[in-house]
Design an enzyme around this catalytic site. Sequence first.
Site, short mmCIF file in Angstrom:
data_model
loop_
_atom_site.label_atom_id
_atom_site.label_comp_id
_atom_site.label_asym_id
_atom_site.label_seq_id
_atom_site.Cartn_x
_atom_site.Cartn_y
_atom_site.Cartn_z
NE ARG A 61 10.42 -15.12 -4.81
CZ ARG A 61 9.37 -15.63 -4.18
NH1 ARG A 61 8.41 -14.83 -3.76
NH2 ARG A 61 9.29 -16.92 -3.93
CD GLU A 98 7.00 -29.81 2.91
OE1 GLU A 98 7.33 -28.68 2.48
OE2 GLU A 98 7.16 -30.17 4.08
#
Length: 174
Positions: A61, A98
């Site tokens: 993006r 994560e």
Amino acid sequence: MTIEEVKQMIRNVPDFPVPGIQFKDITTGLKNTECLRWLRDQLVSRYKGKGITQVIGLESRGFIIAPALAMEIGAGFVPVRKPGKLPAETVEVSYEKEYGIDTLQMHKDALTENDIVLLHDDLLATGGTMEATIKMVKMMGVKKIYVNFLFELDFLKGREALDKDVEVDSLIHF
Ligand code: AMP
């Protein structure tokens, strides 16, 4: 167009891509030409005249507005990509997410030590992606680094994870 109007155009998608994440979907803003122009113009007015020679967009993006901005401020565009996408010799950096490790790459000859660069991504969350990119760009020895996001999730305090030597700016805060 006001900051509030732009904020209203960004769709919040709960539990995407995994439960618990409030995903900021910028496509609902991008499809509006006034919003698109507002985002570009805000960036141009912030970064014109700073001597920036390359705008570095983060996959994927970060690729949307960066080339339009680069053309307006007289800079080039350099992509930072996920592994295996760039065809020539690359430099890379790995960082912990994560779940597991992620890697980012740039072409080895994409920058010179005389470059003044602007690193750009759509959104600052925890800051892990941008901090890794800053490290990679610093290894290449550029003159100065600016960092910009369209949107910043203030409550995640991602800014605190970023190198204190770089100037960080976001257009809109959630
Ligand atoms: P981070 O490394 O945590 O700062 O994550 C930044 C990257 O993940 C950016 O490229 C964002 O596009 C994307 N991202 C992370 N969290 C979100 C979110 N809540 N909404 C939209 N994009 C996100």
